[in-house]
Motif scaffolding. Structure first.
Motif, PDB file in Angstrom:
ATOM      1  N   PRO A   1       0.825  -1.215   0.000  1.00  0.00           N
ATOM      2  CA  PRO A   1       0.000   0.000   0.000  1.00  0.00           C
ATOM      3  C   PRO A   1       0.857   1.263   0.000  1.00  0.00           C
ATOM      4  O   PRO A   1       2.005   1.254   0.433  1.00  0.00           O
ATOM      5  CB  PRO A   1      -0.789  -0.118   1.313  1.00  0.00           C
ATOM      6  CG  PRO A   1      -0.819  -1.581   1.605  1.00  0.00           C
ATOM      7  CD  PRO A   1       0.507  -2.098   1.125  1.00  0.00           C
ATOM      8  N   PHE A   2       0.274   2.337  -0.463  1.00  0.00           N
ATOM      9  CA  PHE A   2       0.944   3.632  -0.509  1.00  0.00           C
ATOM     10  C   PHE A   2       0.761   4.330   0.844  1.00  0.00           C
ATOM     11  O   PHE A   2       0.098   5.368   0.954  1.00  0.00           O
ATOM     12  CB  PHE A   2       0.345   4.486  -1.634  1.00  0.00           C
ATOM     13  CG  PHE A   2       0.697   4.010  -3.006  1.00  0.00           C
ATOM     14  CD1 PHE A   2       1.677   4.662  -3.742  1.00  0.00           C
ATOM     15  CD2 PHE A   2       0.064   2.916  -3.571  1.00  0.00           C
ATOM     16  CE1 PHE A   2       2.007   4.235  -5.028  1.00  0.00           C
ATOM     17  CE2 PHE A   2       0.380   2.481  -4.852  1.00  0.00           C
ATOM     18  CZ  PHE A   2       1.362   3.137  -5.580  1.00  0.00           C
ATOM     19  N   PHE A   3       1.332   3.754   1.907  1.00  0.00           N
ATOM     20  CA  PHE A   3       1.128   4.281   3.252  1.00  0.00           C
ATOM     21  C   PHE A   3       1.543   5.742   3.385  1.00  0.00           C
ATOM     22  O   PHE A   3       0.859   6.526   4.028  1.00  0.00           O
ATOM     23  CB  PHE A   3       1.920   3.458   4.278  1.00  0.00           C
ATOM     24  CG  PHE A   3       1.491   2.030   4.404  1.00  0.00           C
ATOM     25  CD1 PHE A   3       0.185   1.690   4.722  1.00  0.00           C
ATOM     26  CD2 PHE A   3       2.408   1.006   4.227  1.00  0.00           C
ATOM     27  CE1 PHE A   3      -0.206   0.359   4.861  1.00  0.00           C
ATOM     28  CE2 PHE A   3       2.034  -0.323   4.372  1.00  0.00           C
ATOM     29  CZ  PHE A   3       0.727  -0.640   4.681  1.00  0.00           C
ATOM     30  N   THR A   4       2.688   6.104   2.804  1.00  0.00           N
ATOM     31  CA  THR A   4       3.234   7.444   3.017  1.00  0.00           C
ATOM     32  C   THR A   4       2.696   8.510   2.070  1.00  0.00           C
ATOM     33  O   THR A   4       3.011   9.687   2.244  1.00  0.00           O
ATOM     34  CB  THR A   4       4.774   7.422   2.927  1.00  0.00           C
ATOM     35  OG1 THR A   4       5.163   6.943   1.623  1.00  0.00           O
ATOM     36  CG2 THR A   4       5.375   6.539   4.012  1.00  0.00           C
ATOM     37  N   SER A   5       1.879   8.115   1.110  1.00  0.00           N
ATOM     38  CA  SER A   5       1.365   9.121   0.175  1.00  0.00           C
ATOM     39  C   SER A   5      -0.155   9.146   0.071  1.00  0.00           C
ATOM     40  O   SER A   5      -0.701  10.039  -0.579  1.00  0.00           O
ATOM     41  CB  SER A   5       1.970   8.921  -1.222  1.00  0.00           C
ATOM     42  OG  SER A   5       1.658   7.645  -1.717  1.00  0.00           O
ATOM     43  N   ASP A   6      -0.839   8.219   0.726  1.00  0.00           N
ATOM     44  CA  ASP A   6      -2.298   8.163   0.626  1.00  0.00           C
ATOM     45  C   ASP A   6      -2.889   7.956   2.023  1.00  0.00           C
ATOM     46  O   ASP A   6      -2.625   6.955   2.669  1.00  0.00           O
ATOM     47  CB  ASP A   6      -2.676   6.998  -0.297  1.00  0.00           C
ATOM     48  CG  ASP A   6      -4.165   6.884  -0.531  1.00  0.00           C
ATOM     49  OD1 ASP A   6      -4.915   6.723   0.457  1.00  0.00           O
ATOM     50  OD2 ASP A   6      -4.575   6.938  -1.700  1.00  0.00           O
ATOM     51  N   ILE A   7      -3.667   8.923   2.477  1.00  0.00           N
ATOM     52  CA  ILE A   7      -4.205   8.866   3.837  1.00  0.00           C
ATOM     53  C   ILE A   7      -5.109   7.644   4.037  1.00  0.00           C
ATOM     54  O   ILE A   7      -5.132   7.063   5.125  1.00  0.00           O
ATOM     55  CB  ILE A   7      -4.928  10.185   4.210  1.00  0.00           C
ATOM     56  CG1 ILE A   7      -5.223  10.248   5.718  1.00  0.00           C
ATOM     57  CG2 ILE A   7      -6.190  10.378   3.407  1.00  0.00           C
ATOM     58  CD1 ILE A   7      -4.033  10.332   6.596  1.00  0.00           C
ATOM     59  N   ASP A   8      -5.832   7.232   3.015  1.00  0.00           N
ATOM     60  CA  ASP A   8      -6.670   6.033   3.141  1.00  0.00           C
ATOM     61  C   ASP A   8      -5.805   4.794   3.376  1.00  0.00           C
ATOM     62  O   ASP A   8      -6.167   3.925   4.175  1.00  0.00           O
ATOM     63  CB  ASP A   8      -7.546   5.850   1.903  1.00  0.00           C
ATOM     64  CG  ASP A   8      -8.619   6.910   1.790  1.00  0.00           C
ATOM     65  OD1 ASP A   8      -9.111   7.376   2.838  1.00  0.00           O
ATOM     66  OD2 ASP A   8      -8.960   7.290   0.654  1.00  0.00           O
ATOM     67  N   ASN A   9      -4.677   4.715   2.690  1.00  0.00           N
ATOM     68  CA  ASN A   9      -3.758   3.595   2.912  1.00  0.00           C
ATOM     69  C   ASN A   9      -3.109   3.685   4.285  1.00  0.00           C
ATOM     70  O   ASN A   9      -2.888   2.658   4.941  1.00  0.00           O
ATOM     71  CB  ASN A   9      -2.690   3.551   1.827  1.00  0.00           C
ATOM     72  CG  ASN A   9      -3.183   2.977   0.516  1.00  0.00           C
ATOM     73  OD1 ASN A   9      -2.406   2.415  -0.239  1.00  0.00           O
ATOM     74  ND2 ASN A   9      -4.462   3.107   0.213  1.00  0.00           N
ATOM     75  N   ALA A  10      -2.814   4.883   4.752  1.00  0.00           N
ATOM     76  CA  ALA A  10      -2.274   5.051   6.106  1.00  0.00           C
ATOM     77  C   ALA A  10      -3.303   4.598   7.148  1.00  0.00           C
ATOM     78  O   ALA A  10      -2.940   4.046   8.188  1.00  0.00           O
ATOM     79  CB  ALA A  10      -1.854   6.498   6.341  1.00  0.00           C
ATOM     80  N   MET A  11      -4.592   4.795   6.868  1.00  0.00           N
ATOM     81  CA  MET A  11      -5.636   4.308   7.783  1.00  0.00           C
ATOM     82  C   MET A  11      -5.676   2.779   7.798  1.00  0.00           C
ATOM     83  O   MET A  11      -5.987   2.175   8.824  1.00  0.00           O
ATOM     84  CB  MET A  11      -7.007   4.876   7.393  1.00  0.00           C
ATOM     85  CG  MET A  11      -7.171   6.356   7.705  1.00  0.00           C
ATOM     86  SD  MET A  11      -6.997   6.754   9.455  1.00  0.00           S
ATOM     87  CE  MET A  11      -8.397   5.887  10.159  1.00  0.00           C
ATOM     88  N   ILE A  12      -5.354   2.139   6.678  1.00  0.00           N
ATOM     89  CA  ILE A  12      -5.235   0.677   6.658  1.00  0.00           C
ATOM     90  C   ILE A  12      -4.132   0.262   7.626  1.00  0.00           C
ATOM     91  O   ILE A  12      -4.294  -0.694   8.392  1.00  0.00           O
ATOM     92  CB  ILE A  12      -4.943   0.163   5.230  1.00  0.00           C
ATOM     93  CG1 ILE A  12      -6.157   0.362   4.331  1.00  0.00           C
ATOM     94  CG2 ILE A  12      -4.509  -1.302   5.254  1.00  0.00           C
ATOM     95  CD1 ILE A  12      -5.881   0.125   2.849  1.00  0.00           C
TER      96      ILE A  12
END
Length: 122
Positions: free
Chosen positions: A54-65
């Motif tokens: 996932p794009f944890f560091t560039s997408d807030i939805d992925n950071a929520m994952i």
């Protein structure tokens, strides 16, 4: 140096999303690459297929994952302003970074470090 703290420092220093860091975070939380003919295939923590980390560091939805993987029962707060992003997870201190996604990723790693009794020094 502790691998978890090294990763946390790397995330906090980011100016923008970074796929190398995303890969390191993904592996930390249970994503894995499995060899196959041609391009390696990613598997998520539950054993399902994943196209990539996932794009944890560039997408807030992925950071929520990431938040749901690390601390699904902990409260999370995320905000941002013209200076950057801020995040707080559970009883860890607030984290300030360039973007909300980076801040939440850092807060998740800080929470994990605290949960594993890794000493975080400024």
């Amino acid at each position: 140096m502790n691998e978890l703290l090294d990763l946390l420092r790397s995330v906090i220093k980011l100016e923008k999303g970074n796929r190398i860091v995303d890969r390191r975070v993904a592996i930390l939380v249970g994503y894995r690459e499995e060899p196959s003919s041609g391009k390696p295939q990613w598997v998520d923590p539950e054993g399902g297929p994943a196209k990539s980390p996932p794009f944890f560091t560039s997408d807030i939805d992925n950071a929520m994952i990431l938040h749901r993987l690390i601390a699904p029962n902990e409260r999370v707060a995320v905000s941002w302003d013209e200076d950057g992003g801020y995040a707080k997870l559970g009883n860890t201190g607030p984290v300030s970074c360039k973007t909300p996604a980076i801040a939440l990723t850092a807060a998740c790693i800080a929470f994990l470090a605290k949960r594993t009794h890794t000493k975080i020094e400024n």
